[in-house]
Design an enzyme around this catalytic site. Structure first.
Site, PDB file in Angstrom:
ATOM      1  N   GLU A  90       0.823  -1.218   0.000  1.00 14.10           N
ATOM      2  CA  GLU A  90       0.000   0.000   0.000  1.00 14.10           C
ATOM      3  C   GLU A  90       0.855   1.266   0.000  1.00 14.10           C
ATOM      4  OE1 GLU A  90      -3.620   2.154   2.514  1.00 14.10           O
ATOM      5  OE2 GLU A  90      -3.363  -0.027   2.613  1.00 14.10           O
ATOM      6  N   ARG A  92       3.664   1.696  -1.560  1.00  8.07           N
ATOM      7  CA  ARG A  92       4.061   1.912  -2.961  1.00  8.07           C
ATOM      8  C   ARG A  92       2.904   2.487  -3.776  1.00  8.07           C
ATOM      9  NH1 ARG A  92       5.661  -3.927  -3.681  1.00  8.07           N
ATOM     10  NH2 ARG A  92       5.387  -4.010  -1.419  1.00  8.07           N
TER      11      ARG A  92
END
Length: 289
Positions: A90, A92
């Site tokens: 998440e 990223r």
């Protein structure tokens, strides 16, 4: 939900770990797909609720210059096959939105709801910046919700059992002390020293105000827990009691004191040197050693 839970436990923690750590790299993206960013949704049960904005900005800068190196792990949304839910990655995804990246590399896995939550907790534990209280809470959640033992967690996560056991004890601290650890006003070392304190909150406040080191706190706790010795106490005990104390001390490798109270019973006190010894004593009492 119980069926999903059984499926998760049936696969085993090691199998889920393998799915969380694919072999694909930036050089070889075999098995990945490129998915539009807007078709990716976060995990609604993501254990990590707070994302450091400064760290996200740094990651966004890296993504602008180098792209997303490690693919996200996703699953198809159970209610909409055109949407993918994030299982791992998440940060990223959030940073990619900040960097205005329009599509992301993903690896699609077939996870149940229970497995998705389990893997999300595992990824949370592996975060380098995770504080000790949230790490302990993650271990507890894996144990209570999915039935994993400390031994299984230690083996799968590459941690020592004593590391997990010692962190779990931090959850016995008062809520205020736990919050100070989350806020990094107290270190994990400070918190461990306070586990057996009766007035942990007051001592923790003193630590913060006076900026005490862990060693100073440990010394302070030793002073508080030490009791005045009674020179005549041992001489008043009979030979059998002293012999029994000696045998138990040798067996447990911890000091054992026995105090009789007439025919009505008495007290046996076991003194442990540190949390490692306490952990061993708990194993013995639980019959696991």
């Amino acid at each position: 939900m119980s069926q999903n839970k059984r499926s998760s436990l049936g696969r085993g923690l090691s199998a889920l770990m393998a799915d969380l750590q694919p072999e694909e790299t930036a050089v070889s993206r075999e098995g990945t797909e490129m998915v539009p960013t807007e078709q990716i949704a976060p995990n609604p049960d993501q254990p990590r609720r707070v994302f450091d904005q400064a760290a996200l900005s740094e990651l966004a800068d890296s993504i602008r210059s180098r792209g997303v190196i490690q693919p996200l792990i996703v699953r198809r949304h159970p209610d909409d096959t055109n949407i993918y839910q994030i299982v791992a990655g998440e940060r990223r995804w959030r940073a990619s939105q900040m960097a205005q990246v329009h599509e992301l590399p993903v690896i699609i896995r077939d996870f149940s709801d229970a497995e998705m939550l389990e893997v999300a907790i595992i990824e949370n534990i592996q975060r380098a910046d995770l504080n000790a209280i949230d790490e302990a809470a993650s271990y507890k959640q894996l144990m209570t919700r999915f039935g994993h033992t400390q031994e299984k967690l230690a083996e799968a996560l590459g941690k020592s059992r004593s590391h997990i056991a010692n962190l779990l004890r931090l959850l016995n601290l008062p809520d205020q002390v736990q919050e100070w650890v989350r806020e990094e006003k107290l270190s994990a070392g400070h918190a461990r020293a306070l586990v057996t304190a009766d007035n942990a909150t007051a001592i923790a406040r003193r630590i913060i105000e006076k900026d005490l080191s862990v060693r100073e706190v440990e010394s302070l706790m030793r002073e508080k827990t030490s009791k005045p010795t009674k020179p005549r106490a041992d001489s008043e005990k009979d030979a059998d009691t002293r012999a029994l104390e000696g045998d138990l001390t040798a067996t447990l490798k911890m000091r054992v004191q026995i105090k009789h109270s007439g025919n009505d019973g008495g007290q046996m006190t076991i003194t442990y040197r540190d949390l490692e010894q306490l952990d061993r004593l708990c194993q013995i009492l639980a019959g696991s050693n």
